[in-house]
Design an enzyme around this catalytic site. Sequence first.
Site, PDB file in Angstrom:
ATOM      1  N   ARG A   1      28.600  -0.037  -6.404  1.00 37.70           N
ATOM      2  CA  ARG A   1      28.525  -0.189  -7.814  1.00 37.70           C
ATOM      3  C   ARG A   1      27.472  -0.133  -8.500  1.00 37.70           C
ATOM      4  O   ARG A   1      27.172   0.101  -9.815  1.00 37.70           O
ATOM      5  CB  ARG A   1      29.267  -1.592  -8.211  1.00 37.70           C
ATOM      6  CG  ARG A   1      29.152  -2.260  -9.554  1.00 37.70           C
ATOM      7  CD  ARG A   1      29.931  -3.440  -9.928  1.00 37.70           C
ATOM      8  NE  ARG A   1      30.450  -4.221  -8.712  1.00 37.70           N
ATOM      9  CZ  ARG A   1      29.748  -5.330  -8.423  1.00 37.70           C
ATOM     10  NH1 ARG A   1      28.484  -5.440  -8.916  1.00 37.70           N
ATOM     11  NH2 ARG A   1      30.028  -6.017  -7.429  1.00 37.70           N
TER      12      ARG A   1
ATOM     13  N   TYR B   1      37.668   8.024 -33.438  1.00 40.35           N
ATOM     14  CA  TYR B   1      38.751   8.082 -32.536  1.00 40.35           C
ATOM     15  C   TYR B   1      39.390   6.809 -32.748  1.00 40.35           C
ATOM     16  O   TYR B   1      38.890   5.683 -32.573  1.00 40.35           O
ATOM     17  CB  TYR B   1      38.184   8.523 -31.328  1.00 40.35           C
ATOM     18  CG  TYR B   1      39.206   8.315 -30.019  1.00 40.35           C
ATOM     19  CD1 TYR B   1      40.236   9.041 -30.053  1.00 40.35           C
ATOM     20  CD2 TYR B   1      38.860   7.365 -29.081  1.00 40.35           C
ATOM     21  CE1 TYR B   1      41.230   8.744 -28.975  1.00 40.35           C
ATOM     22  CE2 TYR B   1      39.637   7.177 -28.145  1.00 40.35           C
ATOM     23  CZ  TYR B   1      40.992   7.894 -28.318  1.00 40.35           C
ATOM     24  OH  TYR B   1      41.799   7.334 -26.934  1.00 40.35           O
TER      25      TYR B   1
ATOM     26  N   ASP C   1      28.778   9.634 -31.035  1.00 43.55           N
ATOM     27  CA  ASP C   1      29.715  10.094 -30.063  1.00 43.55           C
ATOM     28  C   ASP C   1      29.779  11.723 -30.188  1.00 43.55           C
ATOM     29  O   ASP C   1      30.087  12.251 -31.198  1.00 43.55           O
ATOM     30  CB  ASP C   1      31.308   9.590 -30.662  1.00 43.55           C
ATOM     31  CG  ASP C   1      32.248   9.919 -29.611  1.00 43.55           C
ATOM     32  OD1 ASP C   1      32.329  10.941 -29.051  1.00 43.55           O
ATOM     33  OD2 ASP C   1      33.266   8.977 -29.464  1.00 43.55           O
TER      34      ASP C   1
ATOM     35  N   LYS D   1      36.718  15.043 -21.885  1.00 46.77           N
ATOM     36  CA  LYS D   1      36.932  16.155 -22.635  1.00 46.77           C
ATOM     37  C   LYS D   1      36.215  17.344 -22.234  1.00 46.77           C
ATOM     38  O   LYS D   1      36.454  18.069 -21.049  1.00 46.77           O
ATOM     39  CB  LYS D   1      36.794  15.788 -24.058  1.00 46.77           C
ATOM     40  CG  LYS D   1      37.430  14.438 -24.609  1.00 46.77           C
ATOM     41  CD  LYS D   1      38.843  14.517 -24.370  1.00 46.77           C
ATOM     42  CE  LYS D   1      39.931  13.288 -24.447  1.00 46.77           C
ATOM     43  NZ  LYS D   1      39.397  11.872 -24.623  1.00 46.77           N
TER      44      LYS D   1
HETATM   45  N1  PLP Z   1      35.599   9.507 -28.068  1.00 44.00           N
HETATM   46  C1  PLP Z   1      36.422  10.586 -28.891  1.00 44.00           C
HETATM   47  C2  PLP Z   1      35.873  11.327 -29.742  1.00 44.00           C
HETATM   48  C3  PLP Z   1      37.720  10.798 -28.022  1.00 44.00           C
HETATM   49  O1  PLP Z   1      38.393  11.720 -28.470  1.00 44.00           O
HETATM   50  C4  PLP Z   1      37.932   9.859 -26.987  1.00 44.00           C
HETATM   51  C5  PLP Z   1      39.280  10.115 -26.593  1.00 44.00           C
HETATM   52  O2  PLP Z   1      40.092  10.821 -26.833  1.00 44.00           O
HETATM   53  C6  PLP Z   1      37.137   8.923 -26.426  1.00 44.00           C
HETATM   54  C7  PLP Z   1      36.060   8.818 -27.092  1.00 44.00           C
HETATM   55  C8  PLP Z   1      37.668   7.997 -25.552  1.00 44.00           C
HETATM   56  O3  PLP Z   1      37.336   8.534 -24.130  1.00 44.00           O
HETATM   57  P1  PLP Z   1      38.238   8.181 -22.926  1.00 44.00           P
HETATM   58  O4  PLP Z   1      39.706   8.392 -23.224  1.00 44.00           O
HETATM   59  O5  PLP Z   1      37.604   9.001 -21.853  1.00 44.00           O
HETATM   60  O6  PLP Z   1      38.231   6.603 -22.596  1.00 44.00           O
END
Ligand code: PLP
Length: 386
Positions: free
Chosen positions: A52, A104, A176, A201
């Site tokens: 961890r 998101y 992000d 992604k």
């Molecule tokens: N940030 C963006 C722009 C996203 O599109 C997503 C998921 O679609 C996330 C964060 C969250 O990521 P995760 O699904 O890996 O938890």
Amino acid sequence: MSAKDAQSLETVCVHAGVKPDPQNGAIMTPIFQTSTYVQPSPGKPLTWDYSRGGNPTRAALETSLAALERARHAVSYASGLAAEQSIIQALEPGARVIVSEDVYGGSGRLFRRLFARYGLQFDFMDLRDLDAVAAAVDAKTQLIWVETPTNPLLRLVDIAGISAIAKKVGAKVVVDNTFCSPILQQPLALGADVVVHSTTKYIGGHSDLIGGAVMTNDDELAEKLRFVQFAAGAVNSPFECFMLLRSIKTLALRMERHSANALALARALEDSGEFSSVIYPGLESHPQHALARRQMPNGYSGMIGVYLKRDMEGVSRFLTHLRVFALAESLGGVESLANHPEVMTHASVPPELRQKLGINAQLVRFSVGIENVKDLIEDIRQALRR
Ligand code: PLP
């Protein structure tokens, strides 16, 4: 290493973090599938005492991720949302966070429905309006949370502009960078303090894992993030770290192809006259195309939004007749996906906000993969004919 001496990102993708194994010369970092480590004497582990806290496969991945964002530190997580959660948990109690209003859906849900209950204040606003942001920040503001391009409307936020405003009140800026990957956009170089990714992604790129990462040059914040991760445990497995290390080797190549395919497809869709609007930062018709050219110098990524001239039933028929595009949530994989944000990825966004933003029955989001673009154009044409 100074920025001038830094290796190009294509080379970083292939080499950073991965060194031949000293025992056998294996060119890839092994999957160290272990929970614990034998200690030569009590309380004196060789490097780590428990996975961890740290693991060699994860450490190799974090070196690679840091190098990609030209950052001193990277921490990798079990998911993008786990990475976001850790950033918020590293804030001081009572903090105020200003957030892009069209983040998101899952990020909005995390802030509104989970963390707001613990006395943190989240103010959602249109971060394209720099004057409004300058008027809104105050001494209580610890963070400005930027997503650019936004999901799903592909609006851009001026990272350098927001960072200059944040610095005046001592707030930090988080970007992000999931939609761009470090290949297309480098937020730290534009003045941001923290970058967060859903590595699920583009960085993962093959729709076969869930992961997240945070990169920063802020030593104090990095230490806090490591503490939060050790204390709360949102780590990713050695196997997933290995998968990401493998994916990163082709990241630059994939981003080039995603961007080229998406630009060609967006132009074809715009020329077809079949859509009331085609949204793509690489199109001259995008209202912030000039900012896109400045901020995303290596390409505009693979995400396109379109408004169909049909009712929900017609949109549904279009989506179910796609053959190459798969109807699925998520994005950034080698295969092309189509998504209906209103009822799929953004169903958790409050209905009034969805309406205000334009996330409605007509909006479809494409994640353009690396197939031959002629097949993608033809797929959309045949589904429209149905
Ligand atoms: N940030 C963006 C722009 C996203 O599109 C997503 C998921 O679609 C996330 C964060 C969250 O990521 P995760 O699904 O890996 O938890």
